[in-house]
Design a protein around this motif. Structure first.
Motif, PDB file in Angstrom:
ATOM      1  N   UNK A   1       0.823  -1.213   0.000  1.00  0.00           N
ATOM      2  CA  UNK A   1       0.000   0.000   0.000  1.00  0.00           C
ATOM      3  C   UNK A   1       0.855   1.260   0.000  1.00  0.00           C
ATOM      4  N   UNK A   2       0.553   2.162  -0.915  1.00  0.00           N
ATOM      5  CA  UNK A   2       1.148   3.511  -0.915  1.00  0.00           C
ATOM      6  C   UNK A   2       2.672   3.491  -1.083  1.00  0.00           C
ATOM      7  N   UNK A   3       3.236   2.466  -1.718  1.00  0.00           N
ATOM      8  CA  UNK A   3       4.678   2.526  -1.974  1.00  0.00           C
ATOM      9  C   UNK A   3       5.036   3.674  -2.907  1.00  0.00           C
ATOM     10  N   UNK A   4       4.015   4.183  -3.603  1.00  0.00           N
ATOM     11  CA  UNK A   4       4.261   5.332  -4.476  1.00  0.00           C
ATOM     12  C   UNK A   4       4.358   6.638  -3.699  1.00  0.00           C
ATOM     13  N   UNK A   5       4.076   6.592  -2.401  1.00  0.00           N
ATOM     14  CA  UNK A   5       3.991   7.840  -1.635  1.00  0.00           C
ATOM     15  C   UNK A   5       5.146   8.052  -0.674  1.00  0.00           C
TER      16      UNK A   5
END
Lengths: 264, 264, 264
Positions: B110-114
């Motif tokens: 989850x949310x590794x892009x953030x």
């Protein structure tokens, strides 16, 4: 209707239902991102409320990540309802990141009336000048060291140089210069945990696209109150009220706001 | 329909609706136990989804207990949505315990892009070769350092030697040798927090009784997508969608899957 | 009907439905405050259950704050379902504060059958003599080192000098001298996460206004069981069961309890 503090003008110049509908439409277009450092009991309802109005929530409380998440968001919510080690470490960095990137932040000082440690922490947070302070009457009394009234709310807002949104059977909003009372809402709101916390997230979402905290808070509370009334008509009790509230927020239109808003 | 990567065969040999119904029936018989190290916002929905399909969830994140719980479970879910101190300490031991006991584990980054910290941690987790990696397009792009497409998903699955299940309006599943696209689901899934996280738990439950990760992921996503369509027809918005989704999963039968599954 | 242990008298002298309705009415008047140190998956349902019966929940797990919150509450719930750093540190201080202020406390030893660390901690907690120990058959077997039966429950309650409330398809309650079996409830209770945990909070609320733990536990389980039956008739599955259960608790009246209670 609540009498406004004598010294303060009503904000007669704003068409509140129109403004509320306009900001709600803006939120639905924009996938506005709100980062919420919030308590454990509020996380799911808060995220679902933000999703229901077309927003994009994030919830991390990790000190290693908070500055990246707060900088990436359009607004920050700081709720003091759970003060574990990670949240204590994250809150000041989250506030600092929001301020450094010019993003508004909103404070919800949950239960400051119940714990001295929490009251002190809330006061430290207030030194960072939130865009809006959302609280209930007991929390206000603890923070302001005086009983809640339209006059004392306006007075303390001026002292803090912020907007105070005090919610209850009637909601009061003041930035120290302006004052408005909102007579929407439903008694079942008080029978669902974290409803006030989730509404503060709505205030943060509105503040992301309306930088006047007074306007953002007043319109957000109108929207929440009208949705609660619609939900209350459909609900058989507090269990069915919560999903009905999210459904109502998701489907809310300008006509419903116009017909039901009671703000002055 | 999505075009499969040219170089990869469709899995025409599997009767997907039949297989999905068969595995769902197996889960309902067996009280399959899934241990979920998942984020704070996902815990309740994840547990309720697992209970709705007849499974038995456990959720502890305590480093002292994780090996006992992971060893006792039939599958492990690792979700990176909350990275507090306990979860960081528990994740590697949980993965180690699952592998030592021959239990499949599934990763939801989850949310590794953030957050760079989270991306690094996800890559370390991937070194433990999950049975399935479930992500969305943004998370895939961050992890794989390329845009998501049927071809890039298949390519990266081959590189990682795992099955990638990329969910969105259309779901893509590939293990690098096979590819399938699933056209079920409902837009309200994206308006309920942690819905994707909960669906990854369903993938883990399917993986517990079907050791081919590709088959497990594809059938779990068909089941979730069909249940979401049924729920979407009954729901008045995102608030009523979530309970309707659990009801639909709980009551789902082979005929509903057969009539609605769109997978090829 | 369950046979009571031969050596123990039934509590024929209490009109259970009347007593349950009387205590429920008392809770609705008094805004009884229950502080719950409970697991992450149970916090929302626990708080919403307490709000639905007119109570006032608080949930903090912070070691800095637990004594203030426990002292302020009318009863304390200690649930071992999540044993993170903060909860481990808070539990003994919470129990100490409850005892110092003469407030009853109730123990829910979740999953003691799954982790030796947890079993040891539960035994340490039991040394603080809770008003009621609420558990299921597996947890009882781990704690008492014997299989659950009416006789063994009564025996172990006498050894612990507490009331044991063992819930399942039939609930057994004994304080070692008295014994009662409750045949209310609904199978969907077992398909909603944290339902047992939330029911223990109801036991704590009843204990706040009825200091006889045996009477408090038995009446709370009757109220929960009757509400579950009403909810089960309205629900389409586990998703709609949970809100229907809260609605039923909120609206429960003496006639419903009188017509449905099956306790002897």
């Amino acid at each position: 209707m609540t009498a406004a503090p004598a010294a303060l003008p009503r904000s007669a110049s704003i068409d509140w239902p129109d403004k509320a509908a306009e900001l709600l439409a803006g939120l639905r277009e924009g996938r506005t991102r709100v980062h919420a450092i919030t308590n454990a009991a509020a996380q799911v309802l808060t995220a679902n409320l933000l999703l229901a109005i077309g927003g994009a929530p994030s919830l991390t409380i990790s000190p290693d990540e908070i500055t990246a998440f707060a900088a990436r968001a359009d607004a920050l919510l700081v709720n003091l309802g759970t003060l574990d080690h990670d949240r204590r470490a994250s809150i000041p960095w989250g506030i600092a990141a929001a301020k450094a990137h010019g993003k508004p932040w909103v404070l919800d000082p949950v239960f400051v009336d119940a714990s001295p440690a929490r009251l002190e922490l809330a006061r430290l947070c207030l030194a960072g000048t939130p865009c809006v302070l959302r609280c209930n009457a007991s929390e206000f009394a603890a923070l302001a060291a005086r009983e809640a009234s339209p006059a004392s709310v306006a007075e303390h807002a001026a002292e803090l140089r912020t907007t105070i949104a005090l919610t209850g059977p009637v909601d009061w909003v003041s930035d120290g210069e302006r004052f408005v009372a909102i007579h929407n809402g439903h008694p079942l709101m008080a029978r669902v945990t974290a409803m006030g916390c989730a509404v503060t997230a709505l205030v943060a979402a509105f503040a992301a696209i309306e930088r006047d905290g007074f306007t953002a808070a007043a319109t957000a509370l109108v929207v929440a109150g009208v949705a609660a009334e619609i939900a209350g008509e459909a609900a058989a009790g507090p269990g069915s009220f919560a999903p009905a509230f999210l459904d109502a927020l998701h489907g809310l239109d300008a006509a419903q706001i116009g017909n039901r808003a009671r703000i002055a």
